[in-house]
Scaffold this motif. Structure first.
Motif, PDB file in Angstrom:
ATOM      1  N   UNK A   3       0.793  -1.219  -0.078  1.00 56.76           N
ATOM      2  CA  UNK A   3      -0.092   0.157  -0.183  1.00 56.76           C
ATOM      3  C   UNK A   3       0.924   1.205  -0.061  1.00 56.76           C
ATOM      4  N   UNK A   4       1.889   1.124   0.696  1.00 59.93           N
ATOM      5  CA  UNK A   4       2.822   2.452   0.855  1.00 59.93           C
ATOM      6  C   UNK A   4       3.514   2.604  -0.414  1.00 59.93           C
ATOM      7  N   UNK A   5       3.285   1.823  -1.466  1.00 60.32           N
ATOM      8  CA  UNK A   5       4.034   1.989  -2.689  1.00 60.32           C
ATOM      9  C   UNK A   5       3.135   2.749  -3.606  1.00 60.32           C
ATOM     10  N   UNK A   6       1.983   2.617  -3.402  1.00 63.44           N
ATOM     11  CA  UNK A   6       0.973   3.288  -4.328  1.00 63.44           C
ATOM     12  C   UNK A   6       0.934   4.637  -4.235  1.00 63.44           C
TER      13      UNK A   6
END
Length: 211
Positions: A3-6
């Protein structure tokens, strides 16, 4: 993907003070029309946030039905949870997420009930099925199954097949009189543009906010 890469860049362009109209309602209506012209899905959809007696906030999406210098209007069941919250605390906030345009509008204001005449005028303009649904549903109350609601709807549809549907006493609208309106435009590298209109001494002051 975690999620933190989106993430993505906001590239629709910035917002400058010279681009803003002096009146926030005029600026809002301009942005709303641009959202409509862009054929966005549900451009009038807005989140309404209220707070209950314990301080617990709640949010839900409703549709904006009118906007002028007096404020922002929506309609609901006057026995609903949101209406009960407003009865206790009339301070609410509204949020318009226009993602495709990389824009948001945040509104803080005070809710007041519309007049009987205003309620009647709008109710009469609604499709008959929507009128029946308002009469059939005791909004926010617990029901045992969807079939109960559908059965009530069909019963009322038959009852009023040839006649006018009266405005339910428990149905009406609210006008949110704004005290502040913030316009947010996405910017590259997370350097978003934010402008806050604050209502002070019968005029609107405009401040740029850090992103």
């Amino acid at each position: 993907m975690e999620l933190e890469d989106i993430r993505r860049e906001y590239i629709k362009g910035g917002l400058r003070r010279k681009d803003l109209l002096n009146d926030p309602i005029d600026q809002f209506n301009l942005w709303l029309q641009q959202a409509i012209d862009a054929k966005m899905m549900d451009p009038t959809a807005m989140t309404v946030a209220t707070v209950d007696e314990t301080g617990q906030p709640y949010q839900r999406i409703v549709l904006l039905k009118h906007c002028d210098q007096d404020g922002f209007v929506f309609y609901t069941n006057l026995g609903s949870r949101k209406a009960q919250h407003v009865e206790h605390n009339a301070k609410v906030s509204l949020h318009f997420p226009w993602h495709n345009l990389e824009r948001q509008v945040n509104i803080i204001g005070v809710a007041e009930k519309l007049s009987t005449v205003e309620n009647m005028k709008y109710f009469a303009s609604r499709p008959k099925e929507s009128q029946i649904a308002a009469l059939a549903s005791k909004q926010s109350s617990r029901i045992s199954a969807r079939g109960v609601l559908e059965g009530k709807f069909l019963e009322l549809k038959q009852k009023f097949a040839k006649g006018e549907i009266p405005v339910p006493s428990f149905w009406g609208g609210y006008r949110i009189r704004p005290t502040s309106i913030e316009f947010w435009q996405g910017g590259e590298h997370r350097l978003h543009d934010r402008f806050l209109y604050s209502h002070e001494e019968n005029q609107w002051d405009i401040d740029r906010l850090a992103p």
